[in-house]
Scaffold this active site. Structure first.
Site, mmCIF file in Angstrom:
data_model
loop_
_atom_site.group_PDB
_atom_site.id
_atom_site.type_symbol
_atom_site.label_atom_id
_atom_site.label_comp_id
_atom_site.label_asym_id
_atom_site.label_seq_id
_atom_site.Cartn_x
_atom_site.Cartn_y
_atom_site.Cartn_z
ATOM 1 N N ASP A 1 0.832 -1.211 0.000
ATOM 2 C CA ASP A 1 0.000 0.000 0.000
ATOM 3 C C ASP A 1 0.864 1.258 0.000
ATOM 4 O O ASP A 1 0.351 2.380 -0.040
ATOM 5 C CB ASP A 1 -1.013 -0.008 1.149
ATOM 6 C CG ASP A 1 -0.353 0.001 2.522
ATOM 7 O OD1 ASP A 1 0.893 -0.071 2.600
ATOM 8 O OD2 ASP A 1 -1.083 0.068 3.528
ATOM 9 N N SER A 2 2.201 1.083 0.013
ATOM 10 C CA SER A 2 3.083 2.231 -0.222
ATOM 11 C C SER A 2 2.848 2.788 -1.625
ATOM 12 O O SER A 2 3.340 3.876 -1.949
ATOM 13 C CB SER A 2 4.553 1.843 -0.028
ATOM 14 O OG SER A 2 4.878 0.699 -0.794
ATOM 15 N N ASP B 1 -1.158 -6.274 -0.175
ATOM 16 C CA ASP B 1 -1.338 -5.527 1.068
ATOM 17 C C ASP B 1 -2.806 -5.181 1.238
ATOM 18 O O ASP B 1 -3.432 -4.655 0.309
ATOM 19 C CB ASP B 1 -0.544 -4.210 0.954
ATOM 20 C CG ASP B 1 0.219 -3.887 2.203
ATOM 21 O OD1 ASP B 1 -0.010 -4.544 3.221
ATOM 22 O OD2 ASP B 1 1.054 -2.970 2.135
ATOM 23 N N LYS C 1 -1.384 -9.453 3.236
ATOM 24 C CA LYS C 1 -0.679 -8.864 4.388
ATOM 25 C C LYS C 1 -1.577 -7.880 5.148
ATOM 26 O O LYS C 1 -2.232 -7.034 4.540
ATOM 27 C CB LYS C 1 0.590 -8.146 3.903
ATOM 28 C CG LYS C 1 1.343 -7.430 5.012
ATOM 29 C CD LYS C 1 2.727 -7.050 4.600
ATOM 30 C CE LYS C 1 2.846 -5.725 3.879
ATOM 31 N NZ LYS C 1 2.376 -4.548 4.636
ATOM 32 N N GLU D 1 -1.508 -5.200 8.565
ATOM 33 C CA GLU D 1 -0.737 -4.513 9.621
ATOM 34 C C GLU D 1 -1.482 -4.729 10.931
ATOM 35 O O GLU D 1 -2.587 -4.201 11.105
ATOM 36 C CB GLU D 1 -0.627 -3.027 9.307
ATOM 37 C CG GLU D 1 0.281 -2.763 8.128
ATOM 38 C CD GLU D 1 0.496 -1.280 7.875
ATOM 39 O OE1 GLU D 1 0.240 -0.458 8.778
ATOM 40 O OE2 GLU D 1 0.919 -0.953 6.758
ATOM 41 N N GLU E 1 8.811 -4.634 10.248
ATOM 42 C CA GLU E 1 9.327 -3.359 9.708
ATOM 43 C C GLU E 1 9.936 -2.491 10.809
ATOM 44 O O GLU E 1 9.366 -2.363 11.907
ATOM 45 C CB GLU E 1 8.184 -2.596 9.018
ATOM 46 C CG GLU E 1 8.627 -1.231 8.498
ATOM 47 C CD GLU E 1 7.685 -0.567 7.516
ATOM 48 O OE1 GLU E 1 6.730 -1.222 7.051
ATOM 49 O OE2 GLU E 1 7.929 0.617 7.208
HETATM 50 O O1 KIV Z 1 3.592 -1.093 1.515
HETATM 51 C C1 KIV Z 1 4.705 -1.611 1.353
HETATM 52 O O2 KIV Z 1 5.339 -1.526 0.296
HETATM 53 C C2 KIV Z 1 5.269 -2.327 2.472
HETATM 54 C C3 KIV Z 1 6.756 -2.470 2.439
HETATM 55 C C4 KIV Z 1 7.371 -1.238 2.977
HETATM 56 C C5 KIV Z 1 7.187 -3.678 3.070
HETATM 57 O O3 KIV Z 1 4.573 -2.694 3.379
#
Ligand code: KIV
Length: 284
Positions: free
Chosen positions: A46-47, A85, A115, A117, A184
């Site tokens: 989600d980056s 994510d 994934k 968080e 992280e």
């Molecule tokens: O969102 C993302 O790209 C991530 C990485 C920083 C691992 O969670």
């Protein structure tokens, strides 16, 4: 035909101490290059909210957008282990929403893991999603989706008490069904302890060398990244500088009419230009 990398391959890599190479990327073109470079895993992170859409945090990215770009990455990298994510608010509302939304990544984008968080307040969500047959990667340590609560981020696990809490949380998550971890921004010593005690693969994002694998975002690896790059990121190329040079060279070629040349243009069939000129004359 290459066989797709599966969770079994990741577990074997952990057991054999072969570092897992993971890249976070967001588009078809980049994912093809990552696959050609023989990475093991792609995370569609989600980056993307920051590095694709230009936001200052990861919160404003939608589930539909994430599913669309994840499907594009899968088309580019059919054999890599693919993780998606879960964006903000796609799992915080209820375990049922988490299952439904995580399931979209499997049915519409072909991922093998999703994934989240998570803190230990999310053990029931991890359990419910895992029990639905959706492998869960638990993202622990620094949690970028929690920026509003935290105000700013600092390295996690830097005291024995904080480290112990993280170790316990990881153990609870494994018992709840977590199939992998992404850790992280956590003290390297603690990430190593968690990795040694974990039966499932642990991928480090800025958490030192003692984990089962490493992940960085593609723009950081390529040297494309912006002012938002974290301290732990390392550029392995200088595509930012080289891209600016290429765009400049293109601009210069357009302005001086060196581009496009004949080789980069389509042409009429033989004799057709003369015929057109006659037609234009007759039409006058
Ligand atoms: O969102 C993302 O790209 C991530 C990485 C920083 C691992 O969670």
């Amino acid at each position: 035909m290459n066989a797709r990398i599966t969770i079994v391959d990741l577990l074997n890599a952990k057991q054999q101490r072969r570092p897992i190479v993971a890249v976070s990327c967001y588009d078809y073109t980049t994912a093809r290059l990552v696959a050609q470079a023989q990475a093991d895993m792609i995370l569609v992170g989600d980056s993307a909210a920051q590095l694709v859409l230009g936001h200052d945090c990861t919160l404003p990215v939608s589930l539909d957008f994430m599913v669309t770009i994840t499907a594009a990455v899968r088309r580019a990298a059919p054999d890599l282990f693919l993780v998606a994510d879960m964006p903000f608010l796609s799992y915080q509302t209820s375990a049922a929403d988490a299952i439904r939304n995580a399931g979209r990544f499997l049915t519409e984008a072909g991922v093998q893991m999703v994934k989240f968080e998570v803190t230990n307040a999310y053990l029931d969500t991890i359990r419910a999603v895992s029990n639905a047959g959706i492998p869960v990667m638990a993202h622990i340590g620094i949690l970028p989706q929690w920026i509003t609560t935290m105000g700013r981020f600092r390295a996690e696990g830097t005291t024995a008490e904080a480290a112990m809490e993280l170790v316990r949380t990881a153990e609870q998550m494994v018992r709840a069904g977590a199939a992998a971890f992404l850790i992280e921004g956590t003290a390297a010593e603690v990430a190593q302890v968690i990795t040694e005690r974990s039966p499932v693969p642990v991928i480090s994002c800025g958490s030192g060398p003692g984990c089962d694998g490493q992940i960085l975002v593609a723009p950081d690896i390529l040297g494309l990244a912006t002012e938002q790059s974290p301290r732990f990121a390392k550029a392995f190329g200088d595509l930012g500088i080289r891209s600016i040079e290429a765009f400049r060279a293109y601009g210069e070629a357009v302005r001086t009419r060196h581009f496009p040349d004949s080789d980069h243009s389509y042409h009429m069939k033989a004799g057709q230009l003369q015929k057109l000129e006659e037609m234009l004359r007759e039409n006058r």
